[in-house]
Scaffold this motif. Structure first.
Motif, mmCIF file in Angstrom:
data_model
loop_
_atom_site.group_PDB
_atom_site.id
_atom_site.type_symbol
_atom_site.label_atom_id
_atom_site.label_comp_id
_atom_site.label_asym_id
_atom_site.label_seq_id
_atom_site.Cartn_x
_atom_site.Cartn_y
_atom_site.Cartn_z
ATOM 1 N N THR B 207 0.780 -1.179 0.036
ATOM 2 C CA THR B 207 0.139 -0.063 0.087
ATOM 3 C C THR B 207 0.713 1.070 -0.042
ATOM 4 O O THR B 207 2.119 1.246 0.485
ATOM 5 C CB THR B 207 -1.135 -0.027 1.360
ATOM 6 O OG1 THR B 207 -1.852 -1.010 1.019
ATOM 7 C CG2 THR B 207 -1.715 1.311 1.226
ATOM 8 N N CYS B 208 0.370 2.163 -0.644
ATOM 9 C CA CYS B 208 1.364 3.276 -0.781
ATOM 10 C C CYS B 208 0.335 4.586 -0.470
ATOM 11 O O CYS B 208 -0.801 4.735 -0.977
ATOM 12 C CB CYS B 208 1.826 3.592 -2.121
ATOM 13 S SG CYS B 208 2.857 5.235 -2.437
ATOM 14 N N GLN B 209 0.656 5.730 0.086
ATOM 15 C CA GLN B 209 -0.033 6.945 0.458
ATOM 16 C C GLN B 209 1.027 8.014 0.117
ATOM 17 O O GLN B 209 1.881 7.971 0.269
ATOM 18 C CB GLN B 209 -0.222 6.955 2.094
ATOM 19 C CG GLN B 209 -1.182 8.164 2.252
ATOM 20 C CD GLN B 209 -1.236 8.379 3.850
ATOM 21 O OE1 GLN B 209 -1.984 7.882 4.459
ATOM 22 N NE2 GLN B 209 -0.504 9.320 4.228
ATOM 23 N N ALA B 210 0.261 8.906 -0.462
ATOM 24 C CA ALA B 210 0.923 10.141 -1.047
ATOM 25 C C ALA B 210 0.176 11.390 -0.237
ATOM 26 O O ALA B 210 -1.070 11.403 -0.690
ATOM 27 C CB ALA B 210 1.003 10.277 -2.444
ATOM 28 N N SER B 211 0.744 12.007 0.578
ATOM 29 C CA SER B 211 0.093 13.132 1.137
ATOM 30 C C SER B 211 0.606 14.495 0.921
ATOM 31 O O SER B 211 1.897 14.653 0.276
ATOM 32 C CB SER B 211 0.106 12.848 2.685
ATOM 33 O OG SER B 211 1.323 12.946 3.210
ATOM 34 N N GLY B 212 -0.039 15.357 0.914
ATOM 35 C CA GLY B 212 0.604 16.776 0.452
ATOM 36 C C GLY B 212 0.173 17.150 -1.040
ATOM 37 O O GLY B 212 0.626 18.148 -1.538
ATOM 38 N N ALA B 232 0.624 2.773 -13.943
ATOM 39 C CA ALA B 232 1.902 2.814 -13.293
ATOM 40 C C ALA B 232 2.231 1.525 -12.585
ATOM 41 O O ALA B 232 3.368 0.674 -12.491
ATOM 42 C CB ALA B 232 2.250 3.961 -12.545
ATOM 43 N N MET B 233 1.354 1.137 -11.654
ATOM 44 C CA MET B 233 1.469 0.297 -10.771
ATOM 45 C C MET B 233 1.409 -1.141 -11.364
ATOM 46 O O MET B 233 2.286 -2.133 -11.288
ATOM 47 C CB MET B 233 0.651 0.186 -9.561
ATOM 48 C CG MET B 233 0.679 1.417 -8.750
ATOM 49 S SD MET B 233 2.209 1.760 -7.922
ATOM 50 C CE MET B 233 2.059 3.503 -7.574
ATOM 51 N N MET B 234 0.639 -1.294 -12.241
ATOM 52 C CA MET B 234 0.522 -2.649 -13.102
ATOM 53 C C MET B 234 1.709 -2.960 -13.801
ATOM 54 O O MET B 234 1.812 -4.000 -14.350
ATOM 55 C CB MET B 234 -0.831 -2.513 -13.596
ATOM 56 C CG MET B 234 -1.431 -3.896 -14.276
ATOM 57 S SD MET B 234 -2.062 -5.008 -12.808
ATOM 58 C CE MET B 234 -3.683 -4.604 -12.993
ATOM 59 N N VAL B 334 9.606 0.236 -5.161
ATOM 60 C CA VAL B 334 9.294 0.313 -6.480
ATOM 61 C C VAL B 334 8.048 1.227 -6.518
ATOM 62 O O VAL B 334 7.774 2.178 -7.537
ATOM 63 C CB VAL B 334 9.280 -0.674 -7.230
ATOM 64 C CG1 VAL B 334 9.085 -0.675 -8.679
ATOM 65 C CG2 VAL B 334 10.696 -1.567 -7.002
ATOM 66 N N VAL B 335 7.082 0.833 -5.680
ATOM 67 C CA VAL B 335 5.648 1.476 -5.767
ATOM 68 C C VAL B 335 5.898 2.883 -5.399
ATOM 69 O O VAL B 335 5.080 3.660 -6.141
ATOM 70 C CB VAL B 335 4.664 0.672 -4.718
ATOM 71 C CG1 VAL B 335 3.642 1.396 -4.537
ATOM 72 C CG2 VAL B 335 4.155 -0.740 -5.374
ATOM 73 N N GLU B 336 6.549 3.163 -4.252
ATOM 74 C CA GLU B 336 6.901 4.632 -3.940
ATOM 75 C C GLU B 336 7.495 5.305 -5.355
ATOM 76 O O GLU B 336 7.011 6.364 -5.728
ATOM 77 C CB GLU B 336 8.001 4.776 -2.948
ATOM 78 C CG GLU B 336 7.272 4.262 -1.555
ATOM 79 C CD GLU B 336 8.452 4.831 -0.581
ATOM 80 O OE1 GLU B 336 9.496 5.335 -0.858
ATOM 81 O OE2 GLU B 336 7.931 4.572 0.691
ATOM 82 N N ALA B 337 8.346 4.685 -5.967
ATOM 83 C CA ALA B 337 8.808 5.394 -7.243
ATOM 84 C C ALA B 337 8.078 5.530 -8.153
ATOM 85 O O ALA B 337 7.941 6.804 -8.791
ATOM 86 C CB ALA B 337 10.022 4.612 -7.824
#
Lengths: 356, 356, 356, 356
Positions: B207-212, B232-234, B334-337
């Motif tokens: 799981t990835c969260q992007a805040s801001g 992107a994720m797939m 990688v998900v973060e990237a």
């Protein structure tokens, strides 16, 4: 940035708003010489058309498509195909409430934040009406991939799922839910009716299978067949999740349980399972392609919800008007269209690189 | 068709195979004047680097990145940034078995079907090694979006999930599993060890969260923020499912349950829930963006699996060699990237259209 | 926006600056199975290489290319081909003058205006050194179109033109000017020498012919073969004009004079003229394709020119250092490369749409 | 491959044939909030409209544009703008000759070679009627770049050129030739009349200047401002050459003669010449941008020309019907439109990368 075009070499561009005079699509890159007339497109639009049962919005739209270019003497010329659909039933209505307050779950606030203002009549560009243009384009895409058979169905409404043991493909066209399980369809009738009468709405999952796709379509990474399908499905209004093959269930599996063993077959390998959903390393394997999508419940509900006005003041809003109690139902023909559009593009891309 | 480029205006292209001399990325469209050196990239590569614990592949790769262009006197010039990573530990090995038989679940058969042959050394282009190039590019993307904070974590391994009541962001960096729940991390240690010793493998969710992220990034339809994120994720090897916000759980909900009510807040609206995962109508709402991905178990297992040879004859294969027992673990960086790369692109696209 | 990628399905991306450690190209979408090694590329780089005669810059660059990915066992795999060329002779030099004042005719002022600063060492990204990467990519493109023969030559230097009655294709490789007219070559020797000794520079025109292109490549409008060629040629540093076929001379003609009459031929039509330069309606006709390009004189001259400093103060500048007295000469291999790159892309696009 | 879309972030797609029911454009990526109605577009269409003098084709087309989407309450919404123009005067005609034999200089043979057949009515997609859609899109583009003033004029017809000493911008709108030199206009009247009466046709050059473009738009290489302009101009039917600034004359110059010296100015540098045509290193310098285009003579002439039939047999053809005796004349508004479309795109791209 707007980017209302999808595809790489078989490309389509859609335009139009819910309450504008018309909407349409321009299909570019279509192979020449394909037999095409309005009669090839209309049946798909009719499946998606609103107002055909009490389980969808009561807006009355004939969704008659006209081909304005790219076809000569009944065949595609290879030049852009303009598809045009008039909006007919833009019922005059008082939009002052929607214009002033943001409907939670709708695109209202996000559009205002992005563009500074928005076309608030019936959702404008964010309306599910846009999907008519995709369905029309998808009908053209099907002609590019005659080897492929595509079928989508509603798999569950509000968590009430079909049994695959009762799966009957013929049944899909016999009920207003695109449901392949007659028993589920009759349960859903009551379920959706209740939601409709309560002014509520329900989520749904829609599954799509494409069989006949030969091994080799797709690409290793950023144009992976699964990546393209994920983008295509997630571009449909209300879709919040996409799975290929086993999808999230694969995250529960072991390598042994997730393997798709192969045996020699009459015509290429015979696979003993299809956990991968017909795609490995981004490329089709020749097995049927499986995609599952999650549709959220329509955000338009009669229950008042806390929200704010454009000026930032607290208020409540209830969404009156004509809405789908379960927008996932009419999602089935749209998912089929997106599958066809992605596969047509990938077929041509594969042919470009490999000559096959 | 290959298409090893991702993005619309902030774009990156990756190249390289598992056992080639090097791999890399070219980042194009980066804003000028950003402070950038190898030291800004290396920490992200180090997080993804193999061989740092017994829970990942034992291949030893320093993954030292070099910037070959696009930076002058410590700042980006606005011209393409070439990132170069040498492959060091391409252990000599007998690949004759993999060259001859298709490993089920791997890209072997699909590549052969598409291209007519393949680089079979360590998976070639389909190896997870390619993700090093994305992580390097993602580090550059982060500089474009300093207002955004991105964090990804492993949420479940083999179905054993964290408890969000024990979520501790600091914990993510403290264990080899990118796990925010210390108790889950200690359970996973045993679980992954068992799989590793058994020559098996496990799936995972990340799981990835992007805040801001400010409200307004994204677009209504085919370049929807959620559509771009799904693609992107797939595009990451082994990912089979993507959810935005509640994802498939939204399909179980009613409109009332799925609403994200708003109240006046100090700085734009205050949302009372985030079922939508920070995106409505394809456009960010200012809430944190949530994306969940499903990683299948590594297909490389020691248990023999039925398969066929290139000549179509029946055989069995076991995948010896160095492999991740749970490839989802190293999926977190990688998900973060990919999140950073999509958001950087969308920020610039939004600026292009609106000037903001 | 940077966009250092060219092409639609056969695409290449270049990176690198004049005085950075290296430069290179990534070729994407190349068909699989083509025999490719460094030896297929090096001869084209050697033609473009500086320092081989006194008529080009004296910078000594071996321009040795290395293939870092996309080739396995001597054949292209269909995945991205990374081409890498080290910079060797970045002579240490005092750049303080160029860093402070804008060289008229150079990109200095425009870069500063766009990016806020620039890599001033040898022109950075705007240096003609970038064209080495294109020439390397072009050598790969040639393998995609073995049916096509491409030849470019210098047609005039400083207005002194060849006579086509003395055209000898063999001669092109025999002199340092890529000149097909031996007499013109000997005149140019003196002419370029004079310019070089005077610290001056000369413009040139370069013409390119591609024969063997079958009828049907290209597209009616925005991806017209001529439009793509114009973009490709105008993307070369110092090119200021592009003509297809008769080009500007066609503007002087009447319809009768400009017609290319057809007669039945052994193998398709026999054309009685080629005013169109092998392209009609954006699509190849099967006749040889003719493109002519205008190269301006190198802006680097020893004569002082009025200019301003970065702070906006008046000054004068003379450009010392190693420069081509006529950059158009080494333009010939670059024009050939761009022709090959466009045609390879168009061949694959044509195949995508029509299957031929 | 068809690719009827032009642009990178400000993009437009055109569709439609000469004798179809309608033609149009979809403009995507337009900034929101711009005041736009049909009245902003119609004047540009009226300039390009046929049948307004005896010097253009006598086809009577009102070219009334309708905006079908993307505008709400008089302002652009940021979503796609569909522009629709009905074809009115598709005079019924016997096309059997054109259907059977290829008109030399026309796209007939090339289309057949590519697509296997063609829409032969009035040239189908290759008709200059398509340019109406560009002009409509160009009118929208102008709203994106209010700081820029664009003017195109015919510089020469059949080699008879204007004198720049008599250049009067006001004059351009006063004669049917878009001619800024009143004396030339009166000469051309006779010249074009003679050609028209003789059933012949004439070539022309059209020059376009854009002033007010700030320094910094464009990019170093493949998206160079000059490369984009070259592609845009060469995409216009009948254009065979493009020059930026001095163009081919630069190939005759020395470095000294071609320099554009700079002095300190009130507002950035003051340039003492503009040989570069306002572009250096692919990026605008703040000087006016100059582009010159060569239009070939209309291929439709009354003189019989040798040709072949679809079956490959020898024949002759004369092109009867309504045609422009000098298609370059009506090219002026089209060149202006393409200039506006490129500059709008480049402005947004520059803003994307740099935030300015």
């Amino acid at each position: 940035m707007s980017y209302n075009t999808f595809g790489r070499v078989f490309r389509f561009t859609t335009w139009g708003e819910s309450h504008g005079p018309a909407l349409g699509a321009v299909v570019d890159g279509c192979p020449p010489g394909l037999a095409l007339s309005e009669a090839d497109i209309q049946p798909f639009l009719d499946k998606r058309r609103p107002g055909t049962s009490r389980f969808t919005t009561q807006r009355q739209e004939p969704d008659q498509v006209r081909i304005l270019s790219g076809v000569f003497e009944g065949r595609t010329t290879g030049t852009p195909i303009a598809l045009h659909i008039d909006n007919v039933d833009q019922r005059s209505k008082d939009y002052s409430e929607v214009a002033q307050a943001y409907r939670p779950g709708h695109a209202d606030y996000a559009y205002d934040a992005k563009y500074g203002f928005r076309d608030y009549r019936g959702g404008g560009r964010s309306s599910a009406r846009e999907t008519a243009a995709r369905v029309a384009a998808g009908a053209v895409a099907r002609l590019v991939i005659p080897e492929v058979k595509i079928a989508a169905w509603v798999e569950a409404i509000g968590g009430d799922a079909i049994f695959y043991s009762r799966f009957d493909e013929e049944e899909i066209a016999r009920n207003p839910f695109f449901c392949p399980d007659a028993q589920a369809a009759s349960r859903w009738e009551r379920k959706v009716d209740e939601a409709r009468k309560a002014g509520s709405s329900l989520g749904a999952t829609v599954t799509c299978q494409a069989s006949g796709v030969p091994a080799g379509w797709g690409a290793p990474l950023y144009a992976k067949l699964d990546s393209e399908l994920a983008a295509a499905m997630m571009s449909i209004n209300a879709v919040k999740g996409v799975e290929i093959g086993d999808g999230f269930a694969a995250a529960l599996a072991t390598g042994e349980g997730n393997a798709d063993p192969m045996r020699p077959g009459a015509d290429g390998p015979q696979f003993l399972a299809n956990h991968a959903g017909g795609i490995a390393g981004g490329i089709s394997t020749g097995q049927p392609i499986w995609v599952r999508t999650a549709f959220k419940p329509t955000s338009s509900i009669l229950t008042p919800v806390e929200t704010i006005t454009r000026e930032g003041e607290a208020t409540e809003i209830r969404t009156k008007g004509r809405h789908d109690p379960c927008v996932g139902i009419r999602g089935a023909p749209v998912v089929e269209a997106m599958m066809a559009l992605v596969l047509a593009d990938q077929k041509l891309l594969h042919r470009a690189q490999t000559g096959r």
